[in-house]
Design an enzyme around this catalytic site. Structure first.
Site, PDB file in Angstrom:
ATOM      1  N   PRO A 270      72.543  45.180  30.845  1.00  0.00           N
ATOM      2  CA  PRO A 270      71.796  44.621  31.980  1.00  0.00           C
ATOM      3  C   PRO A 270      70.988  43.398  31.581  1.00  0.00           C
ATOM      4  O   PRO A 270      70.371  43.366  30.515  1.00  0.00           O
ATOM      5  CB  PRO A 270      70.845  45.768  32.373  1.00  0.00           C
ATOM      6  CG  PRO A 270      70.671  46.565  31.122  1.00  0.00           C
ATOM      7  CD  PRO A 270      71.938  46.416  30.317  1.00  0.00           C
ATOM      8  N   CYS A 338      65.229  14.178  43.273  1.00  0.00           N
ATOM      9  CA  CYS A 338      65.616  13.169  44.249  1.00  0.00           C
ATOM     10  C   CYS A 338      67.028  13.375  44.802  1.00  0.00           C
ATOM     11  O   CYS A 338      67.927  12.533  44.624  1.00  0.00           O
ATOM     12  CB  CYS A 338      65.444  11.789  43.638  1.00  0.00           C
ATOM     13  SG  CYS A 338      63.710  11.472  43.347  1.00  0.00           S
TER      14      CYS A 338
HETATM   15  N1  LLP Z   1      77.356  41.085  30.283  1.00  0.00           N
HETATM   16  C1  LLP Z   1      78.220  40.070  30.455  1.00  0.00           C
HETATM   17  C2  LLP Z   1      79.465  40.060  29.716  1.00  0.00           C
HETATM   18  C3  LLP Z   1      77.910  39.027  31.348  1.00  0.00           C
HETATM   19  O1  LLP Z   1      78.772  38.039  31.534  1.00  0.00           O
HETATM   20  C4  LLP Z   1      76.677  39.051  32.054  1.00  0.00           C
HETATM   21  C5  LLP Z   1      76.328  37.979  32.976  1.00  0.00           C
HETATM   22  C6  LLP Z   1      75.795  40.134  31.829  1.00  0.00           C
HETATM   23  C7  LLP Z   1      76.172  41.131  30.941  1.00  0.00           C
HETATM   24  C8  LLP Z   1      74.476  40.247  32.517  1.00  0.00           C
HETATM   25  O2  LLP Z   1      74.621  40.308  33.904  1.00  0.00           O
HETATM   26  P1  LLP Z   1      73.371  40.686  34.819  1.00  0.00           P
HETATM   27  O3  LLP Z   1      73.001  42.117  34.542  1.00  0.00           O
HETATM   28  O4  LLP Z   1      72.254  39.790  34.476  1.00  0.00           O
HETATM   29  O5  LLP Z   1      73.862  40.457  36.194  1.00  0.00           O
HETATM   30  N2  LLP Z   1      73.489  32.775  36.437  1.00  0.00           N
HETATM   31  C9  LLP Z   1      73.823  33.824  37.382  1.00  0.00           C
HETATM   32  C10 LLP Z   1      74.283  35.075  36.717  1.00  0.00           C
HETATM   33  C11 LLP Z   1      75.458  34.882  35.817  1.00  0.00           C
HETATM   34  C12 LLP Z   1      75.772  36.120  35.061  1.00  0.00           C
HETATM   35  C13 LLP Z   1      76.833  35.894  34.072  1.00  0.00           C
HETATM   36  N3  LLP Z   1      77.088  37.030  33.260  1.00  0.00           N
HETATM   37  C14 LLP Z   1      72.612  34.081  38.291  1.00  0.00           C
HETATM   38  O6  LLP Z   1      71.653  33.314  38.239  1.00  0.00           O
HETATM   39  O7  LLP Z   1      72.639  35.013  39.101  1.00  0.00           O
END
Ligand code: LLP
Length: 411
Positions: A270, A338
């Site tokens: 997570p 901008c």
């Molecule tokens: N494990 C892997 C292999 C991942 O690719 C990711 C996120 C995570 C864990 C963690 O995911 P989470 O629990 O945070 O959802 N920039 C985007 C999120 C991109 C997530 C990419 N991978 C945002 O701002 O929502």
């Protein structure tokens, strides 16, 4: 954050005093909230051998990593510098997993030298890995289980669409061939669940498909379900109850382990679940403006600091902490970049005047870590409130930071 004696505060510290001490705009993280999220996650999975690998791409500050380490999590990393930061924060290499996507094999070699767990998500690198390490180095494989086949819902379809990621289940026979030809030792099966984790039922369906595949591999030590657990950001959208998810998965996982013949560890990665709602971006209204009927609140920040509203249309609740008793009015809250730079359109906020502090919520994950210096503006400072005390954990950029890597030539 809470409203106490007429002012908004975080663990007893008023936002006004945070601005006085550290300036604006400012990222603020609440250590107690992060610890509570870890506790809640564990509570859900109390009867399995759970390992939380915090996906540090969400928020990489070393003090945050130290907080995670202190609370017993491991680390999910996607680059060599992230591994280095994890080691610097005190994680043992074995507590770290390297889960990169689309990298040159040399990065995987470096990660092996650093002693961390390796996760490979494509056949090309897995073959290079087999040839180089044979049975000397275990590896976890990331699968793309194409779960869409099992349900027509849009939610599950998302899982399917992420086809850039993972080894397709149609390629399992190639993985099996590497096992027999090179003695490749596959110690884990991984899927990153992404935004599919919406209801325990959908998730359990997907998990079942993964367990079926896992039965084909004899040397497993863990199953890794990745990250992607959504959190309530106040937009009314459905999120999963992680305790209910754990309770639903526990017996299914236990049954799988029994069938497998050995107790395996259950891993999750997570990111947002642990840090998103523990973080705030404090901004100041520097401009009030009316244009074509719209009421604009201009703040001293922008998508260079928090790109999620512009990049994903992500919802972030906003609070005018300077006017807790004010009447509600409708505003479009914009940044100073901008080009189109909205934090929120037509949002009800307590009447905003220039000088008021507008706090953007759910900014702990993918906020600072996706920030840039676009428009040559400084990235904010970061503050952690730990044991009731607000401490600076990253300085605000300076002009020198902006130019230090530039090489001036004579023209
Ligand atoms: N494990 C892997 C292999 C991942 O690719 C990711 C996120 C995570 C864990 C963690 O995911 P989470 O629990 O945070 O959802 N920039 C985007 C999120 C991109 C997530 C990419 N991978 C945002 O701002 O929502």
């Amino acid at each position: 954050m809470e409203l106490k004696n007429g002012s908004y505060q975080l663990q007893g510290t008023k936002f006004e005093s945070l601005k006085e001490q550290f300036g604006s705009p400012l990222y603020i993280y609440d250590a107690q909230a992060i610890e509570e999220n870890i506790r809640q996650f564990r509570q859900g999975f109390s009867s399995v051998d759970l390992k939380i690998k915090y996906a540090c791409k969400a928020l990489t500050n070393i003090s945050i990593l130290k907080l995670m380490k202190k609370n017993g999590t491991g680390l999910d990393t996607v680059s060599i510098p992230e591994i280095k930061m994890g080691l610097e924060a005190g994680f043992e290499p074995e507590e770290i997993v390297f889960t990169p996507n689309c990298v040159d094999f040399s990065e995987i070699e470096t990660a092996v030298e650093m002693g961390v767990n390796i996760n490979i998500e494509n056949i090309s690198n897995l073959l290079k890995f087999s040839e180089k390490y044979g049975n000397q180095q275990p590896v976890c494989i990331r699968l793309n289980p194409h779960i869409a086949a099992q349900s027509q819902t849009e939610k599950v379809d998302w899982w399917h669409k992420q086809s850039k990621f993972g080894i397709s289940i149609d390629q399992i026979s190639e993985v099996k061939r590497m096992e027999s030809e090179y003695g490749l030792r596959i110690n884990g099966i991984h899927i990153h669940s992404s935004s599919v984790i919406m209801t325990p039922e959908i998730f359990i369906n997907g998990a079942q498909a993964v367990f079926d595949i896992a039965l084909q591999f004899e040397n497993l030590e863990f199953i890794d379900f990745g990250g992607g657990i959504k959190v309530d950001v106040g937009d009314g959208k459905e999120v999963i109850d992680v305790v209910a998810l754990g309770q639903a998965l526990d017996p299914v996982f236990a049954a799988f382990c029994k069938k497998y013949g050995r107790q395996l560890e259950l891993w999750f990665e997570p990111g947002r679940f642990l840090v998103m709602n523990s973080g705030y971006l404090l901004t100041t209204c520097v401009l009030r403006k009316q244009n074509s009927g719209a009421e604009f609140v201009g703040v001293d920040s922008g998508f260079n600091h928090l790109i999620r509203p512009m990049m994903y249309n992500a919802h972030h609740d906003l609070v005018n902490v300077s006017n807790p008793a004010g009447d509600k009015e409708k505003y479009t809250v914009v940044g100073n970049i901008c080009e189109i730079d909205n934090f929120a359109i037509d949002r009800q906020l307590n009447k905003v005047e220039e000088g008021h502090l507008v706090v953007i919520k759910s900014a702990g994950a993918y906020g600072y870590s996706m920030a840039s210096t676009y428009n040559s503006r400084f990235r904010p400072a970061e503050v952690l409130i730990h044991n009731g005390k607000a401490q600076l954990i990253r300085k605000r950029d300076t002009y020198d930071d902006l130019v230090k890597n530039q090489v001036e030539i004579s023209i």
